[in-house]
Design a protein around this motif. Sequence first.
Motif, PDB file in Angstrom:
ATOM      1  N   UNK A  78      -7.297  -8.211  13.533  1.00 42.43           N
ATOM      2  CA  UNK A  78      -6.077  -8.395  12.746  1.00 42.43           C
ATOM      3  C   UNK A  78      -6.328  -9.491  11.714  1.00 42.43           C
ATOM      4  N   UNK A  79      -5.960  -9.268  10.453  1.00 41.38           N
ATOM      5  CA  UNK A  79      -6.181 -10.302   9.433  1.00 41.38           C
ATOM      6  C   UNK A  79      -5.270 -11.512   9.592  1.00 41.38           C
ATOM      7  N   UNK A  80      -4.220 -11.388  10.422  1.00 38.29           N
ATOM      8  CA  UNK A  80      -3.242 -12.466  10.547  1.00 38.29           C
ATOM      9  C   UNK A  80      -3.244 -13.130  11.916  1.00 38.29           C
ATOM     10  N   UNK A  83       1.387  -6.117  12.185  1.00 39.13           N
ATOM     11  CA  UNK A  83       0.585  -5.593  11.068  1.00 39.13           C
ATOM     12  C   UNK A  83       0.037  -4.202  11.408  1.00 39.13           C
ATOM     13  N   UNK A  84       0.067  -3.303  10.440  1.00 36.88           N
ATOM     14  CA  UNK A  84      -0.422  -1.939  10.646  1.00 36.88           C
ATOM     15  C   UNK A  84      -1.313  -1.538   9.476  1.00 36.88           C
ATOM     16  N   UNK A  85      -2.303  -0.717   9.780  1.00 40.41           N
ATOM     17  CA  UNK A  85      -3.219  -0.224   8.751  1.00 40.41           C
ATOM     18  C   UNK A  85      -3.736   1.146   9.174  1.00 40.41           C
ATOM     19  N   UNK A  86      -4.212   1.916   8.212  1.00 39.35           N
ATOM     20  CA  UNK A  86      -4.824   3.195   8.523  1.00 39.35           C
ATOM     21  C   UNK A  86      -6.218   2.968   9.102  1.00 39.35           C
ATOM     22  N   UNK A  87      -6.659   3.889   9.945  1.00 40.67           N
ATOM     23  CA  UNK A  87      -8.031   3.815  10.454  1.00 40.67           C
ATOM     24  C   UNK A  87      -8.995   4.054   9.299  1.00 40.67           C
TER      25      UNK A  87
END
Length: 703
Positions: A398-400, A421-425
């Motif tokens: 996680x960047x945070x 925080x959410x992101x695409x694979x």
Amino acid sequence: MADAVVPPAGAVAVEVVVAAPAHSGLGEPLTYLAARPLAPGTLVRVPLGRREVLGMVWEPTATPREAPAGALRPVAEVWEALPPLDARWRALVAFAARYYQRTLGEVALAALPPALRTLSAAQLTRRLHKAARARHSAAPSTPGGQPPSVTDAQAHALAVIDTSDRPVLLFGATGSGKTEVYLQATARLLADDPEAQALVLVPEINLTPQLEQRFRARFGDAVTTLHSGLTPAQRLQHWLAAHRGQARIVLGTRTAVLASLPRLRLIVVDEEHDPSYKSQEGARYSARDLAVYRARLGADLGCRVVLGSATPALESWHAAAVGRYQRVDMAQRMGGACWPQLRLVDMRQQPRGTTLAPALLAAIEARLARGEQALVLLNRRGYAPVIACDACGWKSGCPHCSAHLVYHKGDRSLRCHHCGHAARVPRACPDCGNVDLTPIGRGTEQLEEQLALALASLRRADGSPVRIGRLDADTARAAGALEHTLEAVHSGAIDVLVGTQMIAKGHDFRRITLVASVNTDGALFASDWRAPERLFTLLMQAAGRAGRDAAFVAAQGSVVELWVQTAYPQHPLFAALARHDYAAFAAQQLHERRTAGMPPFSHQALLRAEARQLDAALAWLRHAAAAAHDLPGRPHVTLYAPVPMTMTRVAGIERAQLLLESPHRPALQALLAAWLPRLHTLRAHADTRGLVRWAIDVDPLSF
């Protein structure tokens, strides 16, 4: 200097508390002018800076005071339509603020429904009139018929609750009928006193609907609920009903312990061991401990408190051992139901990478072939805890936060379960471009998928495929999803339920005959000294979901089992678990804690600091420790060196903590109370660049 002025004739100065966090420095009641004396507990709106906020009259000032012109501002509105909050409630708030080192206003105003803070006096009056008309026109519900007869153990428990002058620790096995004891104790109270009120606390919202159904079936419209799952309008309506004495029984979660209940005479804390009763933000209070103190404040009304659990918190168990609580045992399950037999699967003897041992899969298949159900516990949601690149070692961080992004296969997303925080694979490794990214570990989503594949050839009695369900924070998020899943289990529409600890808490499943824990070992050697207690509690509670209907088990000719997959089958925790012997486990754990000087044989507090940079948080904590050198109680309190928290960074904020420990609770409390003003001064004047906030956590459960 301006001339002193005397307030207009009849005007009085009143002390008003407003919502302000401990670190703001606005800890004391503020003085305002009112046109007439106001009773303590009266809600008012007062100016604060450029805003107008809700406040509460705390103590009146006996005589008008001369003040510099403009120094005292007038109360803007008085809420005449609402009865003042009574002295017992204010004493509870005062104790909570004092013990947990918070401000009076922070605790008092946070205990009120959020919608109440936005209303004017006129709007509140209209709400009250509307609620009165609705009650007058509503058709009352009809309570159910005669309650069932009680067992000897239940009768004994009820007799102790009726007569004990101490908190009652109801040590009842899962399925022993504790809920019926709560129901009948409440019925006796209401029959004895037409104005009495009862408060029943549950640890989480997902337990409330099931318990609410049983209470409403028994008591009809006398029941109301208080929890964060309600809409703001519903919370306000239900709180007003409790405050005005119209709600006889209040079911709620942690926050309900601070509800206004002027005729409170019975408090039940169900599953009292659950850590959800300890708030992790704001005042960081323990609802269980406040329930015990609230019953003491209501002693003149004959208020009693019952703490119920099959696996009590070790603090409660010790309190009963030394005589502060009165323990009542209900050791037998209702209807002659048997305890699950423990089956340990040594994962060292299984092929590498095995998720479910073949013997466990065979046992599940045998249960499903007979029309029974199984429950599979994995206390980790998502598909995999992390995805990684084998080529360069990249992991989905996680960047945070100081955490990995969890892989959720359903929507091909990576999510942080700490900051959201959410992101695409990614299609390829962000560092080296490798397209072969591998999920590492497993979560409930992956376990559900693997079970569906393993059981794909199995058919139910009607020829339809076996159905796998999942219950965790992801599947329960949508409105009504939790209730739908639980109803599917109860009706038999789901054959195998996979889930996190949510599935182990209080549910009365009638056809489950096998419970399995598939990833147990992480808690056996965790750095948290409470981990063994939490693991034993989780496994005991999960086992309690199986075999609750003795007639069904007998008709099936089945054996109720708890399967645990572990690489350490010789661990002493499993020996106590095999005997379902909580007392032996508790004795062993308390012996270890006494030797190590850990709670309940010592008392702890944490000073937490959050900053943009970790060095700033640690530096502030070192200054804070130095400022405590000459405080009352200091010789009896150990201050440990500041350290980063286990989860150091959350949402871009670095976190550190300083542990205080003492064998004497009064010494620790004296130091904290004297320390607080110095911490405010330190926050205001020391080199605090980057410091975001700080907080004291008394009796912490997590580090």
